[in-house]
Design a protein around this motif. Structure first.
Motif, PDB file in Angstrom:
ATOM      1  N   VAL A 172       1.905   2.110  -0.038  1.00 41.85           N
ATOM      2  CA  VAL A 172       0.534   2.006   0.475  1.00 41.85           C
ATOM      3  C   VAL A 172       0.586   1.990   1.991  1.00 41.85           C
ATOM      4  CG1 VAL A 172      -1.606   0.679   0.536  1.00 41.85           C
ATOM      5  CG2 VAL A 172      -0.196   0.667  -1.534  1.00 41.85           C
ATOM      6  N   SER A 173      -0.201   2.853   2.621  1.00 43.44           N
ATOM      7  CA  SER A 173      -0.334   2.854   4.077  1.00 43.44           C
ATOM      8  C   SER A 173      -1.795   2.606   4.405  1.00 43.44           C
ATOM      9  CB  SER A 173       0.124   4.189   4.669  1.00 43.44           C
ATOM     10  OG  SER A 173       0.042   4.154   6.085  1.00 43.44           O
ATOM     11  N   ALA A 174      -2.057   1.492   5.098  1.00 44.28           N
ATOM     12  CA  ALA A 174      -3.439   1.120   5.397  1.00 44.28           C
ATOM     13  C   ALA A 174      -3.484   0.357   6.716  1.00 44.28           C
ATOM     14  CB  ALA A 174      -4.012   0.272   4.265  1.00 44.28           C
ATOM     15  N   TYR A 175      -3.041   1.006   7.793  1.00 49.79           N
ATOM     16  CA  TYR A 175      -3.121   0.385   9.106  1.00 49.79           C
ATOM     17  C   TYR A 175      -4.592   0.334   9.540  1.00 49.79           C
ATOM     18  CZ  TYR A 175       1.945   0.667   9.669  1.00 49.79           C
ATOM     19  OH  TYR A 175       3.305   0.508   9.521  1.00 49.79           O
ATOM     20  N   PRO A 176      -5.090  -0.821   9.938  1.00 54.81           N
ATOM     21  CA  PRO A 176      -6.514  -0.949  10.294  1.00 54.81           C
ATOM     22  C   PRO A 176      -6.980   0.048  11.348  1.00 54.81           C
ATOM     23  CG  PRO A 176      -5.507  -3.110  10.116  1.00 54.81           C
ATOM     24  CD  PRO A 176      -4.386  -2.106  10.017  1.00 54.81           C
ATOM     25  N   ASP A 177      -6.117   0.384  12.316  1.00 50.70           N
ATOM     26  CA  ASP A 177      -6.546   1.274  13.400  1.00 50.70           C
ATOM     27  C   ASP A 177      -6.542   2.747  12.997  1.00 50.70           C
ATOM     28  OD1 ASP A 177      -3.793   1.253  13.177  1.00 50.70           O
ATOM     29  OD2 ASP A 177      -3.450   1.669  15.304  1.00 50.70           O
ATOM     30  N   GLU A 178      -6.079   3.071  11.804  1.00 53.15           N
ATOM     31  CA  GLU A 178      -6.022   4.469  11.389  1.00 53.15           C
ATOM     32  C   GLU A 178      -7.151   4.870  10.457  1.00 53.15           C
ATOM     33  OE1 GLU A 178      -2.017   4.986  10.016  1.00 53.15           O
ATOM     34  OE2 GLU A 178      -1.203   4.885  12.048  1.00 53.15           O
ATOM     35  N   LYS A 179      -7.967   3.924  10.023  1.00 51.89           N
ATOM     36  CA  LYS A 179      -9.223   4.199   9.322  1.00 51.89           C
ATOM     37  C   LYS A 179      -9.058   4.948   7.999  1.00 51.89           C
ATOM     38  CE  LYS A 179     -11.166   2.480  13.008  1.00 51.89           C
ATOM     39  NZ  LYS A 179     -11.620   1.080  13.026  1.00 51.89           N
ATOM     40  N   TYR A 180      -7.891   4.883   7.378  1.00 55.45           N
ATOM     41  CA  TYR A 180      -7.727   5.501   6.065  1.00 55.45           C
ATOM     42  C   TYR A 180      -6.738   4.687   5.246  1.00 55.45           C
ATOM     43  CZ  TYR A 180      -3.235   7.540   7.516  1.00 55.45           C
ATOM     44  OH  TYR A 180      -1.931   7.724   7.943  1.00 55.45           O
ATOM     45  N   VAL A 181      -6.766   4.934   3.942  1.00 50.61           N
ATOM     46  CA  VAL A 181      -5.815   4.306   3.024  1.00 50.61           C
ATOM     47  C   VAL A 181      -5.096   5.422   2.277  1.00 50.61           C
ATOM     48  CG1 VAL A 181      -5.525   2.830   0.999  1.00 50.61           C
ATOM     49  CG2 VAL A 181      -7.209   2.229   2.751  1.00 50.61           C
ATOM     50  N   GLU A 182      -3.768   5.306   2.229  1.00 53.38           N
ATOM     51  CA  GLU A 182      -2.955   6.301   1.529  1.00 53.38           C
ATOM     52  C   GLU A 182      -2.104   5.589   0.481  1.00 53.38           C
ATOM     53  OE1 GLU A 182      -0.149   9.770   3.164  1.00 53.38           O
ATOM     54  OE2 GLU A 182       0.770   7.766   3.277  1.00 53.38           O
ATOM     55  N   VAL A 183      -2.125   6.103  -0.734  1.00 45.67           N
ATOM     56  CA  VAL A 183      -1.318   5.547  -1.824  1.00 45.67           C
ATOM     57  C   VAL A 183      -0.473   6.678  -2.396  1.00 45.67           C
ATOM     58  CG1 VAL A 183      -1.306   4.312  -4.019  1.00 45.67           C
ATOM     59  CG2 VAL A 183      -3.166   3.919  -2.380  1.00 45.67           C
ATOM     60  N   VAL A 184       0.836   6.448  -2.507  1.00 41.53           N
ATOM     61  CA  VAL A 184       1.749   7.433  -3.090  1.00 41.53           C
ATOM     62  C   VAL A 184       2.500   6.747  -4.223  1.00 41.53           C
ATOM     63  CG1 VAL A 184       3.714   8.951  -2.713  1.00 41.53           C
ATOM     64  CG2 VAL A 184       1.978   8.700  -0.927  1.00 41.53           C
ATOM     65  N   LEU A 185       2.423   7.327  -5.419  1.00 40.44           N
ATOM     66  CA  LEU A 185       2.983   6.693  -6.606  1.00 40.44           C
ATOM     67  C   LEU A 185       4.299   7.358  -7.016  1.00 40.44           C
ATOM     68  CD1 LEU A 185       2.604   4.644  -8.936  1.00 40.44           C
ATOM     69  CD2 LEU A 185       1.369   6.442 -10.165  1.00 40.44           C
ATOM     70  N   GLN A 186       5.335   6.529  -7.177  1.00 37.95           N
ATOM     71  CA  GLN A 186       6.616   7.039  -7.656  1.00 37.95           C
ATOM     72  C   GLN A 186       6.706   6.995  -9.174  1.00 37.95           C
ATOM     73  OE1 GLN A 186      10.279   4.658  -7.211  1.00 37.95           O
ATOM     74  NE2 GLN A 186      11.234   6.464  -6.303  1.00 37.95           N
ATOM     75  N   ARG A 187       6.388   5.851  -9.768  1.00 38.37           N
ATOM     76  CA  ARG A 187       6.425   5.725 -11.224  1.00 38.37           C
ATOM     77  C   ARG A 187       5.367   4.730 -11.673  1.00 38.37           C
ATOM     78  NH1 ARG A 187       8.708   0.911 -12.523  1.00 38.37           N
ATOM     79  NH2 ARG A 187      10.076  -0.069 -10.960  1.00 38.37           N
ATOM     80  N   GLY A 188       4.996   4.805 -12.954  1.00 38.07           N
ATOM     81  CA  GLY A 188       3.977   3.918 -13.481  1.00 38.07           C
ATOM     82  C   GLY A 188       2.587   4.529 -13.345  1.00 38.07           C
ATOM     83  N   LYS A 189       1.608   3.671 -13.179  1.00 34.98           N
ATOM     84  CA  LYS A 189       0.221   4.118 -13.059  1.00 34.98           C
ATOM     85  C   LYS A 189      -0.550   3.087 -12.251  1.00 34.98           C
ATOM     86  CE  LYS A 189      -2.417   3.956 -16.719  1.00 34.98           C
ATOM     87  NZ  LYS A 189      -3.004   4.290 -18.051  1.00 34.98           N
ATOM     88  N   VAL A 190      -1.397   3.550 -11.331  1.00 34.29           N
ATOM     89  CA  VAL A 190      -2.218   2.641 -10.556  1.00 34.29           C
ATOM     90  C   VAL A 190      -3.664   3.104 -10.604  1.00 34.29           C
ATOM     91  CG1 VAL A 190      -0.329   2.088  -8.980  1.00 34.29           C
ATOM     92  CG2 VAL A 190      -1.969   3.842  -8.347  1.00 34.29           C
ATOM     93  N   GLU A 191      -4.557   2.155 -10.420  1.00 34.42           N
ATOM     94  CA  GLU A 191      -5.987   2.446 -10.371  1.00 34.42           C
ATOM     95  C   GLU A 191      -6.507   2.106  -8.983  1.00 34.42           C
ATOM     96  OE1 GLU A 191      -9.100   1.248 -13.525  1.00 34.42           O
ATOM     97  OE2 GLU A 191      -9.394  -0.190 -11.884  1.00 34.42           O
ATOM     98  N   PHE A 192      -7.077   3.084  -8.313  1.00 31.87           N
ATOM     99  CA  PHE A 192      -7.630   2.882  -6.970  1.00 31.87           C
ATOM    100  C   PHE A 192      -9.152   2.765  -7.070  1.00 31.87           C
ATOM    101  CE2 PHE A 192      -9.840   4.537  -3.289  1.00 31.87           C
ATOM    102  CZ  PHE A 192      -9.230   3.876  -2.233  1.00 31.87           C
ATOM    103  N   SER A 193      -9.716   1.854  -6.273  1.00 32.80           N
ATOM    104  CA  SER A 193     -11.170   1.750  -6.189  1.00 32.80           C
ATOM    105  C   SER A 193     -11.563   1.246  -4.811  1.00 32.80           C
ATOM    106  CB  SER A 193     -11.718   0.815  -7.273  1.00 32.80           C
ATOM    107  OG  SER A 193     -11.186  -0.494  -7.118  1.00 32.80           O
ATOM    108  N   ASP A 194     -12.771   1.637  -4.368  1.00 31.36           N
ATOM    109  CA  ASP A 194     -13.292   1.111  -3.114  1.00 31.36           C
ATOM    110  C   ASP A 194     -14.348   0.068  -3.425  1.00 31.36           C
ATOM    111  OD1 ASP A 194     -15.420   2.569  -3.992  1.00 31.36           O
ATOM    112  OD2 ASP A 194     -15.608   3.841  -2.226  1.00 31.36           O
ATOM    113  N   LYS A 195     -14.994  -0.473  -2.410  1.00 29.69           N
ATOM    114  CA  LYS A 195     -15.929  -1.578  -2.623  1.00 29.69           C
ATOM    115  C   LYS A 195     -17.160  -1.154  -3.420  1.00 29.69           C
ATOM    116  CE  LYS A 195     -18.463  -1.084   1.743  1.00 29.69           C
ATOM    117  NZ  LYS A 195     -18.929  -1.812   2.952  1.00 29.69           N
ATOM    118  N   THR A 196     -17.502   0.147  -3.392  1.00 33.91           N
ATOM    119  CA  THR A 196     -18.676   0.624  -4.127  1.00 33.91           C
ATOM    120  C   THR A 196     -18.381   0.835  -5.604  1.00 33.91           C
ATOM    121  OG1 THR A 196     -18.193   2.980  -3.800  1.00 33.91           O
ATOM    122  CG2 THR A 196     -19.399   1.838  -2.038  1.00 33.91           C
ATOM    123  N   GLN A 197     -17.094   0.888  -5.962  1.00 36.41           N
ATOM    124  CA  GLN A 197     -16.630   1.177  -7.323  1.00 36.41           C
ATOM    125  C   GLN A 197     -16.978   2.596  -7.775  1.00 36.41           C
ATOM    126  OE1 GLN A 197     -14.785  -1.045  -9.452  1.00 36.41           O
ATOM    127  NE2 GLN A 197     -14.568  -2.024  -7.455  1.00 36.41           N
TER     128      GLN A 197
END
Length: 348
Positions: free
Chosen positions: A204-229
């Motif tokens: 997960v890359s989410a530096y506050p000054d870069e204004k974006y969130v990046e998620v890279v998955l190697q194995r398994g499964k993840v669920e991403f959501s923002d505040k609005t759902q």
């Protein structure tokens, strides 16, 4: 049997007031603990007394105690006395199953009342933060056994109790190897986003000054959501999710590039100049200024490991028409400093 003087020495060691001679005696005592029957009998008797006095503690309190114990184990396991502690643990395997090992890790094993229990219960709640200073990488172990790395300039915060509420807050970049606990999902909060997992490895890359969130998955499964759902996305292995300006983009990627930093490698695979400059800034704690916008059109493919800053730019210059000038860090009279700077030009 242990003498009264020896028992008092154990007490001083636990309370942090032991002198050099006391410490030397304690360490010698435990180093030969598997052969010292007097010590073993003393500790077993003391242990039985504690179990008897603790029999009325609520199960919920015990959950909190155990959670705190796990935290103590994780935070102590990287200390230099690891081999010494391992020898102690072998002697007291009966007690180590639940309570006595954390006390050993904390600096002693002798106790004659419930002060240990009360101390843990009082300290069961609180926020804990792990920092990775600029230009460094820091490994971490969470109370549930989850492991990972924090990248330069990152911060990871979590709270105790952690056993049933496995949530962390990330500002920066981190790699996670999450322990699988199906009943208690692991959650990463990054800005206004949330990544929910069961057991997996991901970046997960989410530096506050870069204004974006990046998620890279190697194995398994993840669920991403923002505040609005509204942007709820399931990510699968070898996929990258980029959340920028309220929009979600998912792409197939080579995960090794995104994990390389945990092994001390700076890897570029078709990255543009802006991305290269951003990552070099954080890796080397410098400011990279692109003086010619024409440089933004170039992409780079390279791998660096323990390379000096100037060597990095020398290699980049071999594949693109760029020139550079390095300005060293400035130190001011008041003790403050200004980070070094690299200015990039188009080669003429």
């Amino acid at each position: 049997m242990l003498t009264q003087n020896e028992i008092e020495t154990l007490g001083r060691y636990i309370n942090g007031i032991a002198g050099a001679n006391d410490v030397a005696w304690i360490e010698d005592l435990f180093s030969r603990g598997h052969r010292d029957t007097d010590l073993k009998h003393h500790l077993e008797d003391d242990w039985e007394n504690v179990l008897h006095e603790a029999s009325n503690i609520e199960n919920s309190d015990l959950d909190k105690i155990i959670d705190r114990i796990h935290h103590l184990i994780r935070t102590k396991e990287s200390q230099k006395r690891k081999s010494f502690i391992y020898r102690i643990k072998n002697v007291y395997i009966k007690a180590a199953a639940i309570l006595i090992l954390p006390l050993i890790l904390a600096g002693g094993i002798y106790f004659s009342n419930l002060r240990f229990f009360s101390t843990i219960v009082e300290d069961q709640r609180g926020n804990y933060t792990i920092h990775a200073p600029i230009g460094s990488r820091v490994s971490f172990n969470l109370p549930d056994g989850t492991k990972g790395w924090l990248n330069s300039g990152s911060k990871l915060t979590y709270s105790l109790p952690f056993n049933k509420n496995r949530g962390v807050t990330l500002a920066g970049e981190a790699w996670f190897d999450v322990v699988h606990l199906e009943k208690y999902p692991f959650e990463v909060r990054a800005g206004e986003s949330k990544i929910k997992v069961l057991g997996t490895s991901f970046n997960v890359s989410a530096y506050p000054d870069e204004k974006y969130v990046e998620v890279v998955l190697q194995r398994g499964k993840v669920e991403f959501s923002d505040k609005t759902q509204k942007n709820k996305v399931i990510l699968r292995p070898s996929e990258q999710l980029l959340f920028l300006e309220g929009q979600v983009h998912v792409n197939a990627v080579d995960v090794t590039k995104y994990k390389a930093w945990t092994d001390g490698k700076l890897v570029f695979r078709g990255d543009d100049m802006a991305e290269v400059a951003r990552r070099i800034e954080r890796w080397y704690n410098v400011k990279v200024e692109i003086a010619d916008n024409d440089l933004l059109q170039f992409t780079f493919r390279a791998t660096f490991e323990n390379d000096p800053l100037e060597d990095v730019f020398k290699q980049l210059c071999m594949t693109s028409p760029i020139a550079y000038k390095i300005f060293p860090r400035k130190q001011f009279e008041d003790g403050t400093s200004e980070k070094g700077k690299v200015v990039l030009y188009r080669k003429k």
